[in-house]
Design a protein around this motif. Structure first.
Motif, PDB file in Angstrom:
ATOM      1  N   THR A 139      46.098  30.493  32.717  1.00  0.00           N
ATOM      2  CA  THR A 139      45.956  31.755  33.447  1.00  0.00           C
ATOM      3  C   THR A 139      45.380  31.548  34.845  1.00  0.00           C
ATOM      4  OG1 THR A 139      45.684  33.029  31.406  1.00  0.00           O
ATOM      5  CG2 THR A 139      44.911  34.058  33.434  1.00  0.00           C
ATOM      6  N   ALA A 140      44.157  31.005  34.908  1.00  0.00           N
ATOM      7  CA  ALA A 140      43.474  30.875  36.205  1.00  0.00           C
ATOM      8  C   ALA A 140      43.050  29.439  36.458  1.00  0.00           C
ATOM      9  CB  ALA A 140      42.264  31.807  36.248  1.00  0.00           C
ATOM     10  N   ASP A 148      44.343  31.580  41.354  1.00  0.00           N
ATOM     11  CA  ASP A 148      43.395  31.556  40.232  1.00  0.00           C
ATOM     12  C   ASP A 148      42.320  32.623  40.382  1.00  0.00           C
ATOM     13  OD1 ASP A 148      44.818  29.458  39.213  1.00  0.00           O
ATOM     14  OD2 ASP A 148      43.435  27.903  39.893  1.00  0.00           O
ATOM     15  N   ARG A 150      42.565  35.461  41.989  1.00  0.00           N
ATOM     16  CA  ARG A 150      43.177  36.772  41.746  1.00  0.00           C
ATOM     17  C   ARG A 150      43.321  37.032  40.250  1.00  0.00           C
ATOM     18  NH1 ARG A 150      48.734  37.035  44.292  1.00  0.00           N
ATOM     19  NH2 ARG A 150      49.433  36.146  42.320  1.00  0.00           N
ATOM     20  N   ARG A 151      43.798  36.054  39.499  1.00  0.00           N
ATOM     21  CA  ARG A 151      43.984  36.255  38.059  1.00  0.00           C
ATOM     22  C   ARG A 151      42.661  36.440  37.334  1.00  0.00           C
ATOM     23  NH1 ARG A 151      48.751  31.758  36.785  1.00  0.00           N
ATOM     24  NH2 ARG A 151      50.478  32.957  37.701  1.00  0.00           N
ATOM     25  N   GLU A 155      41.605  39.874  35.339  1.00  0.00           N
ATOM     26  CA  GLU A 155      41.205  39.834  33.923  1.00  0.00           C
ATOM     27  C   GLU A 155      39.895  40.575  33.717  1.00  0.00           C
ATOM     28  OE1 GLU A 155      41.656  38.871  29.896  1.00  0.00           O
ATOM     29  OE2 GLU A 155      43.086  38.508  31.536  1.00  0.00           O
TER      30      GLU A 155
END
Length: 409
Positions: A139-140, A148, A150-151, A155
């Motif tokens: 994910t990041a 990374d 931003r994700r 979350e």
């Protein structure tokens, strides 16, 4: 009078007994939190202003307000050499751990901690981050910090929305952070705003006085044109306190101890402090020590102001100007000679015809927040502007001969 009863707090970032002149900014911050909680777009400010203008005090009050209304808050102070990714990781961990204590959506929070752990393992070097969760990869943890970050923010924002409350990342001394890291943070915040997530960033730091111009080399507060349109960072420059607020900052704490100022003493103190909250606290504290009792009269204030100026001249200004070059000192002396008035840039050139590349000298002083630039046209390379000193009492230190050239270099 007994210093143990003094109501003044002259330390840097120390909250005064009476906080004046910034109420409208605090009210606007409350509105921003209300809007974010309701799923509407808004942002916390990036607080800037001259040294001693009360940036850190206001920053801490906003952090406290957010916590009082139940927001998840991660707050840190930037230190030179520290990666932005490390600071975000520390703040994100604090936010997620606080989320976990509320015992709601625990599986989602545990997953976010795993994402954070994977993020830290890839994007943060040299930081020991104790996270009691299995790393969640994919994910990041790409190693592309903009992606990374931003994700990770998205979350966390999604969990905050599920819990019906917001997240505030708060960073003091944010001017230390390199521009490219601020770009990445802006992109993450903008992505959260596009999804109506209750995530915001509160910052405080020293930035030059000019506004965003579109000329990145001339303007260190400049962000990319795309991010500038996104307006995810909103600069709030703290102006000097008004004379009325300056009087309140001195008289109301004293009144609580049964002490008052004579009108003449109060007028002299307000004029001396030039609207600086920090100087007002310093003058109040020193006057308290010199005064035999109430009222604090004009004679006592005269002694106090000489004492405070001497302390500034001995301890504050030499450190502040220690890295200034000789041309920079001459510019400061020329602006000081204007007796507190703005000096037009063309007039400065006439006063200093032998200074090479004067606009570069001016830019360096502005980058150090020693002068303010008041624009008529942009940008600095071509525009017309006036110059004033950005630090209260600096004109008195410079004097007719300019700043002493014997400062440590």
């Amino acid at each position: 009078m007994d210093l143990r009863s003094s109501p003044y707090s002259p330390g840097a970032g120390t909250r005064p007994a009476v906080f004046v002149g910034r109420g409208s900014i605090l009210d606007r911050f409350d509105v921003a939190l209300d809007r974010l909680e309701a799923g509407r777009s808004d942002d916390a400010p990036l607080i800037t202003g001259a040294r001693g203008s009360g940036k850190t005090v206001l920053f801490n009050l906003m952090v406290e307000r957010a916590r009082e209304r139940g927001w998840f808050v991660g707050a840190e102070e930037a230190i030179p050499g520290t990666q932005m990714s490390a600071l975000i990781a520390l703040m994100a961990r604090d936010v997620l751990l606080e989320m976990s204590t509320r015992h709601r959506f625990t599986d989602r929070v545990r997953r976010a901690l795993g994402i954070l752990k994977a993020f830290a393992s890839v994007s943060v070097a040299g930081l020991r981050l104790d996270i009691n969760a299995e790393a969640v990869t994919g994910t990041a943890d790409t190693g592309i910090i903009e992606l990374d970050l931003r994700r990770l923010v998205l979350e966390i924002g999604e969990i905050a929305r599920l819990q019906g409350i917001g997240v505030l990342f708060a960073l003091d001394e944010v001017h230390i952070i390199p521009n490219e890291d601020l770009y990445a943070l802006n992109a993450a915040l903008h992505a959260a705003a596009q999804r109506a997530l209750p995530v915001s960033f509160l910052g405080s730091g020293l930035f030059p006085s000019w506004q965003a111009t579109g000329a990145e080399m001339a303007d260190p507060t400049m962000v990319t044109s795309y991010i500038s349109r996104a307006e995810t960072l909103s600069y709030e420059r703290l102006e000097p306190l008004t004379a009325a607020d300056s009087r309140r900052a001195l008289t109301e704490p004293a009144a609580g101890e049964g002490v008052r100022f004579s009108n003449e003493a109060l007028a002299a103190a307000v004029d001396f402090c030039e609207g600086s909250p920090w100087l007002l606290q310093a003058v109040g504290a020193v006057a308290w020590g010199h005064a035999p009792g109430s009222p604090i009269d004009q004679a006592t204030m005269g002694i106090t102001l000489i004492d405070v100026q001497n302390r500034l001249n001995r301890m504050f200004f030499p450190r502040l100007l220690r890295s200034c070059s000789e041309p920079e000192r001459r510019v400061l002396a020329s602006v000081a000679a204007a007796d507190g008035h703005r000096l037009h840039v063309e007039s400065l050139y006439e006063l200093l015809p032998d200074v090479e590349r004067p606009r570069h000298v001016i830019r360096r002083l502005a980058n150090q927040n020693l002068i303010d630039l008041h624009y008529q046209h942009f940008p600095i390379e071509y525009g017309e502007f006036d110059i004033s000193l950005a630090v209260p009492r600096l004109a008195a230190f410079c004097g007719p001969a300019g700043p002493p050239s014997t400062h440590p270099r």
